[in-house]
Design a protein around this motif. Structure first.
Motif, PDB file in Angstrom:
ATOM      1  N   GLY A 108     -59.805 -10.291 -49.554  1.00  0.00           N
ATOM      2  CA  GLY A 108     -58.584 -11.095 -49.099  1.00  0.00           C
ATOM      3  C   GLY A 108     -58.636 -11.330 -47.407  1.00  0.00           C
ATOM      4  N   HIS A 109     -57.662 -12.650 -47.273  1.00  0.00           N
ATOM      5  CA  HIS A 109     -57.702 -12.979 -45.787  1.00  0.00           C
ATOM      6  C   HIS A 109     -56.470 -13.125 -45.801  1.00  0.00           C
ATOM      7  N   ASP A 110     -55.952 -12.796 -44.222  1.00  0.00           N
ATOM      8  CA  ASP A 110     -54.549 -12.739 -43.719  1.00  0.00           C
ATOM      9  C   ASP A 110     -53.812 -11.860 -44.520  1.00  0.00           C
ATOM     10  N   TRP A 111     -52.642 -12.429 -45.030  1.00  0.00           N
ATOM     11  CA  TRP A 111     -51.654 -11.311 -45.984  1.00  0.00           C
ATOM     12  C   TRP A 111     -52.528 -10.921 -47.021  1.00  0.00           C
ATOM     13  N   GLY A 112     -53.449 -11.842 -47.659  1.00  0.00           N
ATOM     14  CA  GLY A 112     -54.225 -11.375 -48.798  1.00  0.00           C
ATOM     15  C   GLY A 112     -55.108  -9.948 -48.410  1.00  0.00           C
ATOM     16  N   GLY A 113     -55.543  -9.986 -47.272  1.00  0.00           N
ATOM     17  CA  GLY A 113     -56.136  -9.047 -46.590  1.00  0.00           C
ATOM     18  C   GLY A 113     -55.367  -7.819 -46.691  1.00  0.00           C
ATOM     19  N   LEU A 114     -54.091  -7.756 -46.351  1.00  0.00           N
ATOM     20  CA  LEU A 114     -53.271  -6.376 -46.544  1.00  0.00           C
ATOM     21  C   LEU A 114     -53.273  -6.113 -47.859  1.00  0.00           C
ATOM     22  N   ILE A 115     -53.244  -6.769 -49.057  1.00  0.00           N
ATOM     23  CA  ILE A 115     -53.211  -6.724 -50.347  1.00  0.00           C
ATOM     24  C   ILE A 115     -54.331  -5.970 -50.731  1.00  0.00           C
ATOM     25  N   VAL A 116     -55.619  -6.357 -50.247  1.00  0.00           N
ATOM     26  CA  VAL A 116     -56.864  -6.159 -51.037  1.00  0.00           C
ATOM     27  C   VAL A 116     -57.067  -4.572 -50.265  1.00  0.00           C
ATOM     28  N   TRP A 117     -56.754  -4.413 -49.254  1.00  0.00           N
ATOM     29  CA  TRP A 117     -56.866  -2.882 -48.680  1.00  0.00           C
ATOM     30  C   TRP A 117     -56.001  -2.156 -49.391  1.00  0.00           C
ATOM     31  N   MET A 118     -54.804  -2.401 -49.911  1.00  0.00           N
ATOM     32  CA  MET A 118     -53.844  -1.366 -50.622  1.00  0.00           C
ATOM     33  C   MET A 118     -54.474  -1.197 -52.180  1.00  0.00           C
ATOM     34  N   MET A 119     -55.257  -1.937 -52.645  1.00  0.00           N
ATOM     35  CA  MET A 119     -55.917  -1.685 -54.029  1.00  0.00           C
ATOM     36  C   MET A 119     -56.675  -0.448 -54.095  1.00  0.00           C
ATOM     37  N   PRO A 120     -57.442  -0.051 -53.239  1.00  0.00           N
ATOM     38  CA  PRO A 120     -58.075   1.428 -53.639  1.00  0.00           C
ATOM     39  C   PRO A 120     -57.142   2.249 -53.431  1.00  0.00           C
ATOM     40  N   LEU A 121     -55.969   2.349 -52.669  1.00  0.00           N
ATOM     41  CA  LEU A 121     -54.861   3.279 -52.381  1.00  0.00           C
ATOM     42  C   LEU A 121     -54.071   3.210 -53.702  1.00  0.00           C
ATOM     43  N   MET A 122     -53.708   2.196 -54.435  1.00  0.00           N
ATOM     44  CA  MET A 122     -52.544   2.089 -55.218  1.00  0.00           C
ATOM     45  C   MET A 122     -53.213   1.972 -56.530  1.00  0.00           C
ATOM     46  N   HIS A 123     -54.385   1.563 -56.728  1.00  0.00           N
ATOM     47  CA  HIS A 123     -54.974   1.286 -57.850  1.00  0.00           C
ATOM     48  C   HIS A 123     -56.351   1.515 -57.857  1.00  0.00           C
ATOM     49  N   PRO A 124     -57.159   2.711 -57.442  1.00  0.00           N
ATOM     50  CA  PRO A 124     -58.318   3.170 -57.246  1.00  0.00           C
ATOM     51  C   PRO A 124     -59.213   2.966 -58.537  1.00  0.00           C
ATOM     52  N   THR A 125     -58.850   3.052 -59.825  1.00  0.00           N
ATOM     53  CA  THR A 125     -59.860   2.945 -60.645  1.00  0.00           C
ATOM     54  C   THR A 125     -59.920   1.519 -61.210  1.00  0.00           C
ATOM     55  N   ARG A 126     -59.393   0.656 -60.774  1.00  0.00           N
ATOM     56  CA  ARG A 126     -59.517  -1.046 -60.800  1.00  0.00           C
ATOM     57  C   ARG A 126     -60.347  -1.511 -59.717  1.00  0.00           C
ATOM     58  N   THR A 127     -60.720  -0.774 -58.510  1.00  0.00           N
ATOM     59  CA  THR A 127     -61.159  -1.378 -57.452  1.00  0.00           C
ATOM     60  C   THR A 127     -62.664  -0.999 -57.068  1.00  0.00           C
ATOM     61  N   ALA A 128     -63.511  -1.882 -57.310  1.00  0.00           N
ATOM     62  CA  ALA A 128     -64.977  -1.582 -57.170  1.00  0.00           C
ATOM     63  C   ALA A 128     -65.534  -1.884 -55.512  1.00  0.00           C
ATOM     64  N   GLY A 129     -64.809  -2.421 -54.825  1.00  0.00           N
ATOM     65  CA  GLY A 129     -65.032  -2.807 -53.468  1.00  0.00           C
ATOM     66  C   GLY A 129     -64.188  -3.643 -52.817  1.00  0.00           C
ATOM     67  N   VAL A 130     -63.908  -3.591 -51.530  1.00  0.00           N
ATOM     68  CA  VAL A 130     -63.108  -4.404 -50.650  1.00  0.00           C
ATOM     69  C   VAL A 130     -63.633  -5.295 -49.673  1.00  0.00           C
ATOM     70  N   ILE A 131     -63.308  -6.598 -49.673  1.00  0.00           N
ATOM     71  CA  ILE A 131     -64.018  -7.228 -48.491  1.00  0.00           C
ATOM     72  C   ILE A 131     -62.509  -7.696 -47.585  1.00  0.00           C
ATOM     73  N   GLY A 132     -62.505  -7.275 -46.355  1.00  0.00           N
ATOM     74  CA  GLY A 132     -61.644  -7.731 -45.463  1.00  0.00           C
ATOM     75  C   GLY A 132     -61.850  -8.895 -44.832  1.00  0.00           C
ATOM     76  N   LEU A 133     -61.234 -10.051 -44.731  1.00  0.00           N
ATOM     77  CA  LEU A 133     -61.546 -11.037 -43.781  1.00  0.00           C
ATOM     78  C   LEU A 133     -60.576 -11.408 -42.613  1.00  0.00           C
ATOM     79  N   ASN A 134     -60.830 -10.974 -41.535  1.00  0.00           N
ATOM     80  CA  ASN A 134     -60.085 -11.046 -40.485  1.00  0.00           C
ATOM     81  C   ASN A 134     -58.871  -9.765 -40.526  1.00  0.00           C
ATOM     82  N   THR A 135     -58.315  -9.522 -41.816  1.00  0.00           N
ATOM     83  CA  THR A 135     -57.476  -8.385 -41.647  1.00  0.00           C
ATOM     84  C   THR A 135     -58.043  -7.134 -41.899  1.00  0.00           C
ATOM     85  N   PRO A 136     -57.952  -6.214 -40.777  1.00  0.00           N
ATOM     86  CA  PRO A 136     -58.351  -5.025 -41.075  1.00  0.00           C
ATOM     87  C   PRO A 136     -57.423  -3.973 -41.942  1.00  0.00           C
ATOM     88  N   PHE A 137     -58.200  -2.652 -42.140  1.00  0.00           N
ATOM     89  CA  PHE A 137     -57.555  -1.925 -42.681  1.00  0.00           C
ATOM     90  C   PHE A 137     -56.614  -1.009 -41.893  1.00  0.00           C
TER      91      PHE A 137
END
Length: 342
Positions: A108-137
Motif C-alpha cells: 500500500g501507498h499513501d492511504w493504502g499504506g495505512l490500510i495494509v498495515w492494518m491487515m495483520p492487526l485486524m485480519h492476521p489469518t489472511r495476511t502473508a506479508g506487508v509492503i509499505g510504500l512511503n507510509t510507515p507502520f
C-alpha cells in the motif's frame, strides 16, 4: 470507463465483496503462489499501479490492483461510516475470497499504506506479508488525531479541512484537471512551490516536531492560487493525466475524502488492536524526498515489527511507484522472490 484508462490497463473485472461492487485489474497466473495486492492512496486509483502490474505480468507474478471503496469503477456508498477501517480492510478480505486465495501480500501507498498495515492487526489469518510504500507502520495516537492536528496546525490543515461536509469535495471537483496536476508533481516542483513553506513531516506522528501555533497548511488557498499552466515537475504524460481526470470528473472526490472523515472513528475503535507485527515478512520502501511521509517517519518501525526490511528510493517524492517505477518494481519483485519464492 475512461477511454484513456482502458488503453493503459488490463481488462477491468468486478467482484461482489463486503456489500459493494469492487472493480479490479489482475495480471499473472491466478492461483499460482501468493497473490500481491496493490492498494492506492488519495487522490489515486488502481491505475496508479500500472507500472507495477506490467512488471508483475512480465515476471509471472500474480498481482491485483483494485479501485478501492469510493474510487473509480468501485461502489461509492453515501454513508461516511462506510469508509472506516472495518469496511476498507473487509473489502480486501472479500476480494481474497472472490479470488480463491487464502492469504496475500498487501502493498500500500499513501492511504493504502495505512490500510495494509492494518491487515495483520485486524485480519492476521489472511495476511502473508506487508509492503509499505512511503507510509510507515504508525503507533496509535495518544489522543484523537483530528483534535491533535486541529490543535497543532489549525482549521486550514488539509486533513482538518476535509472534515467539513461538502467543502473540500466541491473545491477539488471544481476543476479536476487542475486538482490532479496540483497533486501529482515531482519532488523538484514541490520544493520550489508555495506549499513548500507549509509544515513538513507526517501530521499523524505523535513524535513529530510540529509545534502548536505553527503556520497552517492552507491547502485550499494553495490550490486556488496555483497556476495550472505551470508544467514544471509534472509527473504524468497527457494520456496518464487523462485517465485520472476523466475518472474523477465522473466520480468526484467525496469517496476518497470520506476515508479522512473516519480518522476519529478509526482511532476510537482501534484501542484494543495489537501494537506489534510479529512472524510476518514486512518491507518498508521509503522515498528520499517525500515531505509528508519522509524516511524519518519510519525510524522506529523496527521496534514494533519483528521481521522488517527497509529500502530507500533516492530522488523520489511522494508518488514513488509512478515517479520511480523501475526502482520500485525491482525492489518489490526482488523481495517477493526471496520471501515468497514460486
Amino acid at each position: 470507463m475512461s477511454a484513456a484508462l482502458a488503453r493503459q490497463m488490463p481488462p477491468v473485472q468486478h467482484a461482489k465483496v463486503n456489500g459493494i461492487d469492487m472493480a479490479y485489474y489482475e495480471v499473472g497466473p491466478r492461483g499460482k503462489g501468493v497473490p500481491l495486492i496493490f492498494c492506492h492512496g488519495f487522490p489515486e486509483l488502481a491505475f496508479s499501479w500500472r507500472h507495477q502490474l506490467r512488471a508483475c505480468e512480465a515476471a509471472g507474478v500474480w498481482a491485483i490492483a483494485p479501485d478501492q471503496r469510493g474510487y473509480g469503477l468501485t461502489s461509492r456508498p453515501d454513508e461516511v461510516t462506510a469508509y472506516d477501517l472495518e469496511h476498507l480492510t473487509g473489502d480486501l478480505v472479500g476480494l481474497l475470497d472472490h479470488l480463491g486465495a487464502e492469504k496475500a501480500v498487501f502493498c500500500g501507498h499513501d492511504w493504502g499504506g495505512l490500510i495494509v498495515w492494518m491487515m495483520p492487526l485486524m485480519h492476521p489469518t489472511r495476511t502473508a506479508g506487508v509492503i509499505g510504500l512511503n507510509t510507515p507502520f504508525m503507533q496509535r495516537q495518544p489522543m484523537d488525531p483530528i483534535a491533535l492536528m486541529r490543535m497543532a496546525l489549525g482549521e486550514d490543515m488539509y486533513i482538518v479541512w476535509f472534515q467539513k461536509p461538502d467543502d473540500a469535495d466541491k473545491a477539488l471537483a471544481a476543476d479536476v484537471d487542475k486538482t490532479i496536476r496540483f497533486f501529482m508533481r515531482k519532488a523538484e516542483a514541490m520544493a520550489t512551490a508555495p506549499e513548500a513553506e507549509a509544515p513538513k513531516g507526517n501530521p499523524l506522528d505523535p513524535q513529530g516536531q510540529v509545534a502548536e501555533g505553527q503556520s497552517t497548511f492552507a491547502f485550499r488557498e494553495l490550490l486556488a492560487m496555483w497556476d495550472k499552466s505551470d508544467t514544471v515537475g509534472q509527473l504524468l504524460n497527457p494520456d496518464e493525466l487523462a485517465a485520472f481526470v476523466e475518472t474523477f470528473e465522473q466520480t468526484g472526490f467525496t469517496g476518497g475524502i470520506n476515508w479522512y472523515r473516519n480518522f476519529t472513528r478509526n482511532w476510537e475503535r482501534s484501542a484494543d488492536l495489537p501494537t506489534r507485527i510479529d512472524d510476518l515478512p514486512c518491507l518498508m520502501v521509503m522515498a528520499e524526498l517525500d515531505a509528508v511521509l519522509p524516511p524519518s517517519s519510519a525510524d522506529n518501525m523496527g521496534e514494533r515489527i519483528g521481521d522488517l526490511e527497509k529500502v530507500l528510493v533516492k530522488g523520489s517524492g511522494h508518488w514513488t511507484q509512478q515517479e520511480k517505477p523501475d526502482e520500485v518494481n525491482r525492489i518489490v519483485l526482488e523481495w517477493m522472490g526471496r520471501r515468497f519464492p514460486k
